[in-house]
Design a protein around this motif. Structure first.
Motif, mmCIF file in Angstrom:
data_model
loop_
_atom_site.group_PDB
_atom_site.id
_atom_site.type_symbol
_atom_site.label_atom_id
_atom_site.label_comp_id
_atom_site.label_asym_id
_atom_site.label_seq_id
_atom_site.Cartn_x
_atom_site.Cartn_y
_atom_site.Cartn_z
ATOM 1 N N UNK A 137 9.858 0.684 34.030
ATOM 2 C CA UNK A 137 8.833 0.422 35.048
ATOM 3 C C UNK A 137 9.153 1.131 36.356
ATOM 4 N N UNK A 138 10.410 1.016 36.801
ATOM 5 C CA UNK A 138 10.797 1.536 38.113
ATOM 6 C C UNK A 138 11.216 2.993 38.084
ATOM 7 N N UNK A 139 11.459 3.528 36.892
ATOM 8 C CA UNK A 139 11.857 4.925 36.790
ATOM 9 C C UNK A 139 13.339 5.146 36.626
ATOM 10 N N UNK A 140 14.158 4.101 36.778
ATOM 11 C CA UNK A 140 15.599 4.230 36.569
ATOM 12 C C UNK A 140 16.173 2.861 36.239
ATOM 13 N N UNK A 141 17.243 2.859 35.465
ATOM 14 C CA UNK A 141 17.881 1.605 35.075
ATOM 15 C C UNK A 141 18.760 1.107 36.209
ATOM 16 N N UNK A 142 18.456 -0.081 36.688
ATOM 17 C CA UNK A 142 19.318 -0.714 37.690
ATOM 18 C C UNK A 142 19.273 -2.219 37.471
ATOM 19 N N UNK A 178 12.460 -15.831 53.089
ATOM 20 C CA UNK A 178 11.767 -14.650 52.560
ATOM 21 C C UNK A 178 10.279 -14.772 52.841
ATOM 22 N N UNK A 179 9.698 -13.662 53.281
ATOM 23 C CA UNK A 179 8.270 -13.666 53.613
ATOM 24 C C UNK A 179 7.590 -12.474 52.958
ATOM 25 N N UNK A 180 6.620 -12.779 52.104
ATOM 26 C CA UNK A 180 5.777 -11.767 51.480
ATOM 27 C C UNK A 180 4.476 -11.687 52.285
ATOM 28 N N UNK A 181 4.170 -10.529 52.890
ATOM 29 C CA UNK A 181 3.008 -10.464 53.782
ATOM 30 C C UNK A 181 1.662 -10.462 53.079
ATOM 31 N N UNK A 182 1.648 -10.184 51.759
ATOM 32 C CA UNK A 182 0.394 -10.272 51.041
ATOM 33 C C UNK A 182 -0.193 -8.954 50.576
ATOM 34 N N UNK A 183 0.568 -7.867 50.656
ATOM 35 C CA UNK A 183 0.115 -6.585 50.126
ATOM 36 C C UNK A 183 1.232 -5.975 49.277
ATOM 37 N N UNK A 184 0.918 -4.903 48.532
ATOM 38 C CA UNK A 184 1.849 -4.355 47.560
ATOM 39 C C UNK A 184 2.482 -3.054 48.039
ATOM 40 N N UNK A 185 3.732 -2.848 47.600
ATOM 41 C CA UNK A 185 4.376 -1.539 47.698
ATOM 42 C C UNK A 185 5.001 -1.265 46.333
ATOM 43 N N UNK A 186 4.531 -0.246 45.645
ATOM 44 C CA UNK A 186 5.050 0.068 44.325
ATOM 45 C C UNK A 186 6.491 0.556 44.419
ATOM 46 N N UNK A 187 7.338 0.086 43.508
ATOM 47 C CA UNK A 187 8.742 0.486 43.495
ATOM 48 C C UNK A 187 8.885 1.995 43.377
ATOM 49 N N UNK A 188 8.072 2.627 42.508
ATOM 50 C CA UNK A 188 8.168 4.073 42.338
ATOM 51 C C UNK A 188 7.848 4.801 43.643
ATOM 52 N N UNK A 189 6.868 4.291 44.379
ATOM 53 C CA UNK A 189 6.514 4.893 45.656
ATOM 54 C C UNK A 189 7.668 4.780 46.644
ATOM 55 N N UNK A 190 8.260 3.590 46.716
ATOM 56 C CA UNK A 190 9.359 3.366 47.660
ATOM 57 C C UNK A 190 10.591 4.199 47.306
ATOM 58 N N UNK A 232 21.446 1.641 55.713
ATOM 59 C CA UNK A 232 21.225 2.996 56.216
ATOM 60 C C UNK A 232 20.786 3.951 55.112
ATOM 61 N N UNK A 233 20.722 3.473 53.862
ATOM 62 C CA UNK A 233 20.317 4.334 52.755
ATOM 63 C C UNK A 233 18.804 4.331 52.528
ATOM 64 N N UNK A 234 18.209 3.144 52.493
ATOM 65 C CA UNK A 234 16.793 3.046 52.134
ATOM 66 C C UNK A 234 15.894 2.627 53.291
ATOM 67 N N UNK A 235 16.365 1.713 54.110
ATOM 68 C CA UNK A 235 15.505 1.130 55.144
ATOM 69 C C UNK A 235 14.891 2.157 56.095
ATOM 70 N N UNK A 236 15.626 3.163 56.562
ATOM 71 C CA UNK A 236 14.992 4.126 57.483
ATOM 72 C C UNK A 236 13.805 4.850 56.878
ATOM 73 N N UNK A 237 13.799 4.991 55.563
ATOM 74 C CA UNK A 237 12.724 5.724 54.890
ATOM 75 C C UNK A 237 11.597 4.809 54.424
ATOM 76 N N UNK A 238 11.918 3.547 54.144
ATOM 77 C CA UNK A 238 10.928 2.617 53.626
ATOM 78 C C UNK A 238 10.243 1.783 54.707
ATOM 79 N N UNK A 239 10.897 1.588 55.822
ATOM 80 C CA UNK A 239 10.338 0.707 56.852
ATOM 81 C C UNK A 239 8.977 1.157 57.375
ATOM 82 N N UNK A 240 8.657 2.485 57.417
ATOM 83 C CA UNK A 240 7.307 2.854 57.873
ATOM 84 C C UNK A 240 6.191 2.335 56.968
ATOM 85 N N UNK A 241 6.521 1.949 55.739
ATOM 86 C CA UNK A 241 5.517 1.384 54.837
ATOM 87 C C UNK A 241 5.163 -0.058 55.194
#
Length: 318
Positions: A137-142, A178-190, A232-241
């Motif tokens: 689903x996500x494109x890689x095994x983790x 934990x707070x889910x704001x109510x919209x989606x972000x696809x794992x592959x996109x992120x 510092x690995x993912x958040x700087x790139x994903x936070x604009x979403x």
């Protein structure tokens, strides 16, 4: 006789451990934050139906559902035909939410199936199968969602030779809001936003912080552990979403949160509190300032030490 299994929601990465750290969640109010799967015997081919608050966003074709695909994989491994089973998914977690929704469905399905067939697979085999299916689903095994959803607690992912996953000591007083704001972000996109290479200093800092966090868990140094919970690995790139991310980090820190981060690929955020009073304040801020639709929600959680749970029920109405 019906086998039913529940698998909790989870926080992937936990900021400091990209693809290597995950935590299972249990709301302190006793509500369910996770999916359930029911398995029962029937005549004819393999069938699946769904219910629950998030069932309406699932694929219309049952064969495209993760639970159906889990059963296909499970039965293939047992060398059994795709028949004689009815599956029911109670879908409580929104998809693409950052709460390990796919992992929860997959873990619940494999756990219920293994229970129904009298445990033909060991836990390590099940965990591998779970990760392989989610990887499709996500494109890689983790493993950072399937491991905590299956085993509970906070799991550090290791190599196969080391047993795949290791439970870290937890801080009992910590509350994970934990707070889910109510919209989606696809794992592959992120995942697609992340660079293929990182500067040396970023890699060194990542290793240092993860090592410090793990050591702090074993020495029960809560303040040191919380101080390195940043990404510092993912958040700087994903936070604009995630609209309002920077404001949430600043405001929640002022409310007393020890750390704020993106849960998995987002858009769910988690905020860490060291007491119930701060957790309540943080939860109220989330409800008033971060939720964007009626599908959104916020929960005060502890870590779920149990993970997936399976049992038998004589009469099940779903």
């Amino acid at each position: 006789m019906t086998s039913v299994a529940y698998a909790p929601a989870s926080i992937g990465n936990v900021s400091v451990g990209f693809d290597l750290l995950g935590a299972a969640l249990r709301p302190v109010d006793g509500s369910l934050l996770g999916d359930r799967v029911f398995v029962s015997a029937t005549r004819g081919p393999l069938t699946l139906d769904c219910s629950g608050p998030c069932a309406g966003i699932l694929p219309a074709d049952p064969s495209q559902n993760l639970v159906y695909r889990a059963a296909e994989y499970f039965l293939h491994r047992l060398r059994k035909p795709l028949e004689g089973l009815h599956l029911h998914l109670e879908k409580n977690l929104p998809i693409c939410s950052g709460l390990g929704s796919s992992a929860s469905s997959i873990v619940a399905a494999f756990t219920a199936l293994n229970h129904f067939f009298k445990s033909p697979f060991e836990s390590s085999e099940l965990l591998q199968m779970m990760a392989e299916l989610e990887g499709q689903i996500s494109g890689s095994v983790h493993y950072d969602n399937v491991a905590p959803a299956f085993l509970g607690g906070m799991q550090l992912i290791q190599s196969e030779a080391q047993g795949l996953s290791c439970a870290l000591p937890i801080f009992e007083n910590w509350r994970w809001v934990v707070c889910y704001p109510g919209y989606k972000i696809a794992t592959e996109q992120a995942r697609g936003l992340l660079p293929n290479q990182y500067p040396r200093h970023v890699c060194i800092d990542f290793g240092r912080k993860l090592a410090t966090f793990v050591q702090s868990c074993y020495t029960q140094n809560a303040s040191l552990a919380a101080s390195v919970l940043n990404d510092e690995l993912a958040e700087p790139y994903r936070s604009p979403l995630i609209p309002g991310f920077a404001n949430a980090c600043s405001a929640l820190s002022e409310q007393g949160a020890l750390a704020v981060g993106i849960s998995g690929s987002g858009p769910t955020l988690f905020a860490l509190a060291d007491c119930s009073e701060v957790a309540e304040t943080v939860n109220l801020w989330f409800e008033n300032h971060f939720i964007e639709s009626e599908q959104g929600f916020s929960h005060i959680c502890q870590l779920d030490s149990s993970g997936a749970d399976a049992r038998e029920e004589l009469d099940v109405t779903v």
